[in-house]
Design a protein around this motif. Structure first.
Motif, PDB file in Angstrom:
ATOM      1  N   SER A   1       0.833  -1.211   0.000  1.00 14.05           N
ATOM      2  CA  SER A   1       0.000   0.000   0.000  1.00 14.05           C
ATOM      3  C   SER A   1       0.864   1.257   0.000  1.00 14.05           C
ATOM      4  O   SER A   1       0.550   2.237  -0.685  1.00 14.05           O
ATOM      5  CB  SER A   1      -0.917   0.007   1.219  1.00 14.05           C
ATOM      6  N   LEU A   2       1.947   1.233   0.772  1.00 16.52           N
ATOM      7  CA  LEU A   2       2.841   2.390   0.814  1.00 16.52           C
ATOM      8  C   LEU A   2       3.449   2.648  -0.551  1.00 16.52           C
ATOM      9  O   LEU A   2       3.523   3.796  -1.015  1.00 16.52           O
ATOM     10  CB  LEU A   2       3.932   2.157   1.860  1.00 16.52           C
ATOM     11  N   ARG A   3       3.875   1.573  -1.226  1.00 17.21           N
ATOM     12  CA  ARG A   3       4.449   1.722  -2.571  1.00 17.21           C
ATOM     13  C   ARG A   3       3.422   2.266  -3.559  1.00 17.21           C
ATOM     14  O   ARG A   3       3.727   3.115  -4.402  1.00 17.21           O
ATOM     15  CB  ARG A   3       4.968   0.375  -3.072  1.00 17.21           C
ATOM     16  N   GLU A   4       2.197   1.738  -3.471  1.00 15.10           N
ATOM     17  CA  GLU A   4       1.160   2.140  -4.426  1.00 15.10           C
ATOM     18  C   GLU A   4       0.750   3.596  -4.230  1.00 15.10           C
ATOM     19  O   GLU A   4       0.593   4.345  -5.205  1.00 15.10           O
ATOM     20  CB  GLU A   4      -0.054   1.224  -4.269  1.00 15.10           C
ATOM     21  N   LEU A   5       0.563   4.005  -2.972  1.00 13.94           N
ATOM     22  CA  LEU A   5       0.099   5.360  -2.699  1.00 13.94           C
ATOM     23  C   LEU A   5       1.204   6.395  -2.823  1.00 13.94           C
ATOM     24  O   LEU A   5       0.942   7.549  -3.164  1.00 13.94           O
ATOM     25  CB  LEU A   5      -0.500   5.418  -1.288  1.00 13.94           C
ATOM     26  N   HIS A   6       2.440   5.976  -2.551  1.00 15.95           N
ATOM     27  CA  HIS A   6       3.551   6.936  -2.541  1.00 15.95           C
ATOM     28  C   HIS A   6       4.735   6.359  -3.321  1.00 15.95           C
ATOM     29  O   HIS A   6       5.748   5.937  -2.746  1.00 15.95           O
ATOM     30  CB  HIS A   6       3.952   7.252  -1.095  1.00 15.95           C
ATOM     31  N   PRO A   7       4.616   6.316  -4.629  1.00 21.31           N
ATOM     32  CA  PRO A   7       5.631   5.650  -5.463  1.00 21.31           C
ATOM     33  C   PRO A   7       7.009   6.304  -5.426  1.00 21.31           C
ATOM     34  O   PRO A   7       7.986   5.675  -5.846  1.00 21.31           O
ATOM     35  CB  PRO A   7       5.025   5.717  -6.877  1.00 21.31           C
ATOM     36  N   LEU A   8       7.104   7.534  -4.946  1.00 21.52           N
ATOM     37  CA  LEU A   8       8.403   8.208  -4.894  1.00 21.52           C
ATOM     38  C   LEU A   8       9.216   7.818  -3.662  1.00 21.52           C
ATOM     39  O   LEU A   8      10.402   8.135  -3.563  1.00 21.52           O
ATOM     40  CB  LEU A   8       8.222   9.729  -4.931  1.00 21.52           C
TER      41      LEU A   8
END
Length: 297
Positions: free
Chosen positions: A112-119
């Motif tokens: 979820s962290l990767r998906e919501l905040h790809p940077l």
């Protein structure tokens, strides 16, 4: 002149996870030298805090209200150290502070962290990750590790050891250790005796071959089992124990740098100074001046 007392503001966001809130409140709140407060709707404490801690909260995919994000950004911009426990990482990510930075969170929320905040450069299976003045950690137990890491950085190894004893936790788990082990360790993989031997012989010449032989295992098998148990390679683990022992001696003894180097296995004072600066970020002499109990400021 005594050193300034660092102020710590713990931000309890709506739907805060009680355990994640209680961990920094207890571990940091009982540490002599910190001025700790908990903030909810009143964000005044964040405006003067040297350290801001964001415990985990439910439904992290929903960003906190703008007033919280603005307060976190302002605290960071004026130089506060920012600490996130578990899903608290999502709040820091929502401000943009973690863009291009290294971070972690509870393993359940990594995707979820990767998906919501790809940077954000998301690290898997780490207890905590430090990138400059940003410290993010995994679930509740790792929150203890992050708090002890802060105490160790601010007040030294001895203080972290005492705080660790208070909460019955290891005072020096490296952030690179895994959050979980996804395979069962074989019966013969219990290498605690060899780790105990290392602690009693830090000044000796220690190699992987020596450790494997004393463990009655082949070199490759020993390395595999050791990494499975500790999350670290054997020699990385040995080096970290040497650094911790050296820090303790710098804090509590009047031994010379050369004597400490020999006692902790670094050999020469020159090699010790080089490794210590690389790992701790300062020289042994400067570290002693700040962390010795006789230091006045």
């Amino acid at each position: 002149m005594s050193r300034a007392v660092p102020t710590v503001a713990i931000l309890a966001l709506p739907n805060v996870i009680p355990l994640d809130l209680s961990i920094p409140a207890h571990v940091l709140g009982t540490q002599d030298g910190y001025d700790v407060s908990v903030c909810t709707e009143d964000l005044t404490g964040l405006k003067r805090a040297d350290i801001v801690v964001v415990p985990g909260y439910e439904n992290p995919e929903r960003p906190p209200a703008e007033e919280y994000l603005d307060a976190l950004s302002e605290a960071h911009d004026r130089g506060a150290r920012m600490v996130a426990i578990c899903t608290g990482t999502f709040a820091l990510a929502a401000t943009g502070l973690l863009d291009g930075r290294d971070a972690t969170t509870h393993w359940k929320y990594l995707d979820s962290l990767r998906e919501l905040h790809p940077l954000v450069k998301v690290h898997e299976n780490r207890l905590f990750v430090e990138d400059g003045n940003l410290l993010t950690s995994a679930g509740a137990g790792a929150g203890i590790d992050a708090c002890l890491h802060l105490i160790r950085a601010d007040f030294g190894v001895v203080a972290a050891h005492e705080a660790g004893k208070d909460v019955v936790a290891s005072p020096a788990r490296d952030g690179a250790q895994p959050q979980y082990v996804d395979v069962l360790s074989p019966v013969r993989a219990d290498l605690s005796p060899i780790r105990g031997w290392v602690m009693a012989h830090l000044g000796d010449a220690i190699t992987v071959d020596v450790l494997a032989e004393r463990s009655h295992l082949g070199r490759r098998t020993f390395i595999r089992h050791f990494e499975r148990e500790t999350g670290l390679s054997p020699m990385r683990w040995v080096m970290l124990q040497r650094i911790l022992s050296a820090r303790r001696l710098l804090e509590t003894s009047d031994w010379s740098v050369d004597r400490i180097a020999a006692a902790t296995g670094f050999g020469t004072g020159s090699n010790f100074r080089s490794v210590f600066r690389r790992e701790v970020g300062t020289t042994p002499t400067a570290y002693r001046k700040v962390n010795s109990p006789n230091n006045d400021g």
